[in-house]
Design a protein around this motif. Structure first.
Motif, PDB file in Angstrom:
ATOM      1  N   LEU A 126      17.472  33.862   5.824  1.00  0.00           N
ATOM      2  CA  LEU A 126      17.587  33.460   4.559  1.00  0.00           C
ATOM      3  C   LEU A 126      17.366  34.355   3.431  1.00  0.00           C
ATOM      4  O   LEU A 126      17.832  34.261   2.430  1.00  0.00           O
ATOM      5  CB  LEU A 126      16.935  32.031   4.355  1.00  0.00           C
ATOM      6  N   VAL A 128      24.701  29.434   4.140  1.00  0.00           N
ATOM      7  CA  VAL A 128      23.826  28.348   4.610  1.00  0.00           C
ATOM      8  C   VAL A 128      23.905  27.295   3.315  1.00  0.00           C
ATOM      9  O   VAL A 128      23.824  26.099   3.491  1.00  0.00           O
ATOM     10  CB  VAL A 128      22.462  28.784   5.178  1.00  0.00           C
ATOM     11  N   PRO A 184      14.984  32.755  11.851  1.00  0.00           N
ATOM     12  CA  PRO A 184      15.801  31.913  11.023  1.00  0.00           C
ATOM     13  C   PRO A 184      15.299  32.044   9.564  1.00  0.00           C
ATOM     14  O   PRO A 184      16.134  31.861   8.794  1.00  0.00           O
ATOM     15  CB  PRO A 184      15.630  30.777  11.819  1.00  0.00           C
ATOM     16  N   GLY A 226      20.119  27.330  11.139  1.00  0.00           N
ATOM     17  CA  GLY A 226      19.312  28.447  11.372  1.00  0.00           C
ATOM     18  C   GLY A 226      18.824  28.452  12.703  1.00  0.00           C
ATOM     19  O   GLY A 226      18.704  29.382  13.391  1.00  0.00           O
TER      20      GLY A 226
END
Length: 163
Positions: free
Chosen positions: A32, A41, A28, A98
């Protein structure tokens, strides 16, 4: 981590990642760094954080807005001394997107039991177990050095998805 320890399934599992067909380890946190994922996100978490969180008081019959409730301040102004309500809710949504789960600890006034702060918890350090007999969820935070701490009475599970 994936580049230093490629293909080590224990490390991939430890950090909550999945090995891809290409052999890259995705967690997770590392996801990003992928621009499209980060953008999605960010947009979703900002939208959710901007929605009104309304506190209500139950009446017989019906309900009314409860702007004098202690939780109102936590979800409208400041969740804790370091985070606005917006940033707190945004961080929960980022964790949900996430990791699939988001958790927060409810800090209460020791004398009155009234909620005074909400603290986001790292979902990768949480363990949850459903207690069927009690119909509840037992939440434990696991810290490598400190061991495990039962937070069952002090945790909000936001968007919880069981494995």
């Amino acid at each position: 981590l994936g580049s230093k320890f490629p293909g080590d399934p224990a490390l991939v599992d430890w950090f909550g990642g999945r090995e891809t067909v290409a052999g890259a380890d995705i967690t997770p946190k590392s996801a990003l760094s992928v621009s499209p994922w980060y953008a999605c996100v960010r947009i979703l978490s900002e939208i959710v954080a901007s929605l009104p969180f309304i506190t209500y008081r139950r009446l017989s019959p019906g309900r009314e807005r409860a702007t004098d409730h202690p939780v109102y301040r936590l979800v409208h102004k400041m969740a804790n001394p370091f985070m606005t309500a917006y940033r707190f809710i945004q961080s929960l949504e980022v964790n949900l997107l996430g990791w699939g789960n988001a958790f927060a600890e409810i800090e209460r006034d020791p004398r009155t039991g009234v909620p005074i702060n909400l603290w986001p918890l790292r979902p990768d350090r949480m363990q949850t177990v459903r207690v069927a007999a009690a119909g509840t969820l037992r939440a434990t935070i696991v810290d490598g050095n400190a061991g495990a701490t039962d937070l069952s009475c002090r945790v909000i599970c936001y968007g919880f998805r069981s494995a």
